[in-house]
Design an enzyme around this catalytic site. Structure first.
Site, short mmCIF file in Angstrom:
data_model
loop_
_atom_site.label_atom_id
_atom_site.label_comp_id
_atom_site.label_asym_id
_atom_site.label_seq_id
_atom_site.Cartn_x
_atom_site.Cartn_y
_atom_site.Cartn_z
N SER A 1 3.38 9.49 7.99
CA SER A 1 2.02 9.40 8.51
C SER A 1 1.02 9.82 7.45
O SER A 1 1.35 10.59 6.55
CB SER A 1 1.84 10.26 9.75
OG SER A 1 0.51 10.13 10.20
N VAL B 1 0.82 -1.22 0.00
CA VAL B 1 0.00 0.00 0.00
C VAL B 1 0.86 1.27 0.00
O VAL B 1 0.68 2.17 -0.83
CB VAL B 1 -0.88 0.02 1.28
CG1 VAL B 1 -1.75 1.26 1.33
CG2 VAL B 1 -1.72 -1.22 1.37
N LYS C 1 7.85 9.76 15.16
CA LYS C 1 6.70 9.07 14.55
C LYS C 1 6.02 8.15 15.57
O LYS C 1 4.79 8.06 15.63
CB LYS C 1 7.14 8.28 13.31
CG LYS C 1 6.06 7.37 12.71
CD LYS C 1 4.87 8.17 12.23
CE LYS C 1 3.84 7.49 11.38
NZ LYS C 1 3.48 6.15 11.52
N GLU D 1 -1.90 9.67 18.64
CA GLU D 1 -3.04 9.23 17.82
C GLU D 1 -3.90 8.22 18.61
O GLU D 1 -5.13 8.33 18.60
CB GLU D 1 -2.47 8.60 16.54
CG GLU D 1 -3.46 8.05 15.57
CD GLU D 1 -2.72 7.37 14.39
OE1 GLU D 1 -1.80 7.98 13.81
OE2 GLU D 1 -3.08 6.22 14.08
N HIS E 1 4.05 10.33 17.82
CA HIS E 1 2.89 10.77 17.02
C HIS E 1 1.80 9.69 17.08
O HIS E 1 0.63 9.98 17.31
CB HIS E 1 3.33 11.03 15.57
CG HIS E 1 2.21 11.06 14.58
ND1 HIS E 1 1.57 9.92 14.14
CD2 HIS E 1 1.62 12.08 13.93
CE1 HIS E 1 0.62 10.25 13.28
NE2 HIS E 1 0.63 11.56 13.13
N ASN E 2 2.20 8.44 16.89
CA ASN E 2 1.21 7.35 16.91
C ASN E 2 0.63 7.16 18.31
O ASN E 2 -0.56 6.85 18.45
CB ASN E 2 1.85 6.05 16.42
CG ASN E 2 2.03 6.03 14.92
OD1 ASN E 2 2.03 7.08 14.28
ND2 ASN E 2 2.17 4.86 14.34
P1 NBP Z 1 3.61 -4.08 4.74
O1 NBP Z 1 4.03 -3.64 6.08
O2 NBP Z 1 2.42 -4.94 4.62
O3 NBP Z 1 4.85 -4.81 4.04
C1 NBP Z 1 4.71 -5.46 2.81
C2 NBP Z 1 5.94 -5.24 1.96
O4 NBP Z 1 7.11 -5.75 2.62
C3 NBP Z 1 5.83 -6.00 0.65
O5 NBP Z 1 6.38 -5.23 -0.38
C4 NBP Z 1 6.66 -7.26 0.92
O6 NBP Z 1 7.16 -7.87 -0.23
C5 NBP Z 1 7.78 -6.65 1.71
N1 NBP Z 1 8.61 -7.63 2.41
C6 NBP Z 1 8.35 -8.42 3.46
BR1 NBP Z 1 6.73 -8.55 4.28
N2 NBP Z 1 9.38 -9.17 3.84
C7 NBP Z 1 10.37 -8.86 2.98
C8 NBP Z 1 11.70 -9.29 2.85
N3 NBP Z 1 12.21 -10.17 3.70
N4 NBP Z 1 12.43 -8.77 1.84
C9 NBP Z 1 11.92 -7.89 1.00
N5 NBP Z 1 10.65 -7.40 1.08
C10 NBP Z 1 9.88 -7.88 2.06
O7 NBP Z 1 3.43 -2.82 3.75
P2 NBP Z 1 2.73 -1.39 3.99
O8 NBP Z 1 1.39 -1.53 4.66
O9 NBP Z 1 2.81 -0.69 2.69
O10 NBP Z 1 3.69 -0.68 5.04
C11 NBP Z 1 5.06 -0.47 4.81
C12 NBP Z 1 5.66 0.17 6.04
O11 NBP Z 1 5.02 1.42 6.27
C13 NBP Z 1 5.44 -0.63 7.34
O12 NBP Z 1 6.53 -0.47 8.18
C14 NBP Z 1 4.23 0.01 7.95
O13 NBP Z 1 4.16 -0.16 9.37
C15 NBP Z 1 4.45 1.46 7.57
N6 NBP Z 1 3.25 2.30 7.52
C16 NBP Z 1 2.09 1.80 7.03
C17 NBP Z 1 0.97 2.60 6.97
C18 NBP Z 1 -0.33 2.08 6.39
O14 NBP Z 1 -1.33 2.82 6.47
N7 NBP Z 1 -0.37 0.89 5.83
C19 NBP Z 1 1.05 3.93 7.39
C20 NBP Z 1 2.26 4.43 7.84
C21 NBP Z 1 3.35 3.60 7.90
P3 NBP Z 1 6.34 -9.08 -0.91
O15 NBP Z 1 5.33 -8.46 -1.79
O16 NBP Z 1 7.37 -9.83 -1.68
O17 NBP Z 1 5.74 -9.91 0.19
#
Ligand code: NBP
Length: 471
Positions: free
Chosen positions: A129, A13, A183, A190, A186-187
């Site tokens: 965020s 995402v 951050k 939140e 911040h959370n």
């Molecule tokens: P996710 O936290 O769900 O992570 C998924 C991604 O990590 C995929 O691209 C996956 O690749 C990759 N990945 C994993 Br799991 N293990 C891996 C590895 N060993 N080597 C390489 N790639 C790997 O994604 P997200 O929800 O987009 O969040 C990303 C970060 O941003 C997180 O730390 C999250 O806490 C933070 N965040 C999220 C939000 C939100 O609203 N979602 C907001 C703010 C911050 P794959 O496709 O090959 O499995």
């Protein structure tokens, strides 16, 4: 072959949306995801026709970037971040930089900054965020780590961040894990905001019996006020309008009352305990989620443990206004706690945080964005050494003016058996902070009694310790 300006690893995402945001702002982007199908799907859909270059190996990805390379990691926090860094390191050259935009623990970021700097590379831990929408259209960004790396990415991050009246919602936060620390807090804030709003909802619904339409109207009206105007109040008002598309009635009434808590909220509480900074409102918010998850046990206990019951028999509009005041006073306490934690962490970890500037970059793009942050910014701009936000002139007078309403709401809630843990923790914080004498003289006496732990005396200098023969 033209090289790309910026690289993104991780196309879930957040990665997808940030990559599109960077591209929309005029920078060419290279993307890589461990599972190639995701890269292909991205290129065939949202990235089609955009200045985005896919890579199917990390070698290809690194070779496609201009130097110094700027690589944003948006992979799951924890081990995946270390795994990707280890794979990247041998492929990078001095001066290249990795930016971890996930919700990493600040201590991990401290370690990674030191490790990469020692290897001649640069590392930024950047809190992001604003969720999916913010990532695409303008998040609040909290980058910390190698200063020169921030300077290299500044032209990009100042464009992709949310823009508010006094600039982009990004600033260099500080060295080491400062960005991820901010951050994290911040959370935590939140969590506090969300729990306080949930308690206001509980009171309005279960003390006053307001319908979802009425709840919508109340929150929509509060969103128009200077004090409460915020993203979270706005979405709360909208939530009460949403009809259930799988049945009759409103969706809110069909959603299970069991919330999860992971990572950042808990880490904020742990850090506050380690640094000795009380953050009872935020702690109560984390605990409230934990308690909510005991759904089955609560259902069983509800049959055994009766509360006081009864009905509220006062003036409805008057009580709504008092709940609004209680919410605002509690919110002030919650932010006072979060900012106090940042102030102590800044000293302890030598982050050199600018609390006014941090309040400013939270004004847009993030979940806690609110008009109220202007007041916090002003308070710290006027006095960067402010001991506690509650002492800032505009907060002080407001809380003093509204405390009677706040106390009345808590008395009503207690009388009717409605739990208000974050409202209560906030009032206790206020009452403890403003009291010259607390009962810990007795605690100290007990400690000296059973363990000869010694105590200081009110009539002697601080730092002089005494022990009594209690037996
Ligand atoms: P996710 O936290 O769900 O992570 C998924 C991604 O990590 C995929 O691209 C996956 O690749 C990759 N990945 C994993 Br799991 N293990 C891996 C590895 N060993 N080597 C390489 N790639 C790997 O994604 P997200 O929800 O987009 O969040 C990303 C970060 O941003 C997180 O730390 C999250 O806490 C933070 N965040 C999220 C939000 C939100 O609203 N979602 C907001 C703010 C911050 P794959 O496709 O090959 O499995």
């Amino acid at each position: 072959m033209a090289l790309q300006n910026f690289g993104v690893i991780g196309l879930a995402v957040m990665g997808e949306n940030l990559a599109l945001n960077v591209e929309r702002n005029g920078f060419s982007v290279a993307v890589y995801n461990r599972t190639t199908e995701k890269t292909t799907a991205f290129m065939e859909n949202r990235a089609q026709g955009k200045n985005v270059k896919p890579a199917h190996s990390l070698e290809e990805f690194v070779a496609s970037l201009e130097r110094p390379r700027k690589i944003l990691l948006m992979v799951k926090a924890g081990k995946p971040v270390d795994a990707v860094i280890e794979q990247l390191k041998p492929l990078l050259e001095p001066g290249d930089m990795i930016i971890d935009g996930g919700n990493s623990l600040y201590e991990d970021t401290d370690r990674r900054v030191a490790d990469l700097e020692a290897a001649g590379l640069r590392f930024i831990g950047m809190g992001v965020s604003g969720g999916e929408e913010g990532a695409l259209n303008g998040p609040s960004l909290m980058p910390g780590g190698t200063r020169e790396a921030y300077e290299a990415i500044e032209p990009i991050v100042t464009k992709i961040a949310a823009q508010v009246d006094d600039g982009p919602c990004v600033t260099y936060i500080g060295p080491k894990g400062a960005g991820h620390y901010v951050k994290m807090v911040h959370n935590g804030i939140e969590y506090g905001d969300m729990q306080l709003i949930a308690e206001a909802y509980d009171l309005l619904k279960n003390v006053l019996g307001l319908t979802n339409e009425q709840l919508h109207d109340v929150f929509a009206e509060w969103d128009e006020t200077e004090e409460l105007d915020s993203f979270l109040i706005e979405i709360t008002a909208n939530i009460f309008k949403k009809k259930d598309d799988m049945g009759d009635g409103f969706l809110i009434d069909k959603i299970l009352d069991a919330a999860g808590q992971k990572g950042t909220g808990r880490w904020t509480v742990v850090s506050s305990l380690e640094l000795g900074v009380p953050i009872p409102t935020i702690t109560a918010a984390v605990n409230a989620r934990v308690m909510s998850a005991y759904k089955d046990e609560r259902m069983a206990a509800a049959k055994e443990l009766a509360g006081p019951g009864g009905k509220f028999d006062g003036n409805t509009q008057g009580f709504i206004n008092k709940v609004r005041d209680a919410l605002y006073c509690s919110k002030m306490c919650s932010y006072a706690q979060g900012m106090a934690l940042l102030g102590t962490a800044s000293q302890e970890f030598e982050y050199n945080l600018d609390l006014g500037e941090i309040a400013r970059i939270w004004k847009g793009g993030c979940i806690i964005k609110a008009g109220f942050l202007n007041k916090i910014k002003r308070a710290f701009d006027e006095n960067p050494n402010l001991a506690n936000l509650l002492l800032a002139p505009e907060f002080k007078q407001t809380i003093l003016d509204r405390q009677a309403a706040w106390r009345e709401v808590l008395m009503a809630a207690n009388g009717l058996g409605i739990p208000v843990p974050a409202f209560s923790a906030s009032l206790d914080y206020f009452d403890s902070y403003r009291r010259e004498r607390l009962p810990q003289n007795l605690t100290q006496a007990q400690r000296d009694y059973f363990g000869a732990h010694t105590y200081e005396r009110t009539d002697k200098s601080r730092g002089e310790f005494f022990h009594a023969e209690w037996f």
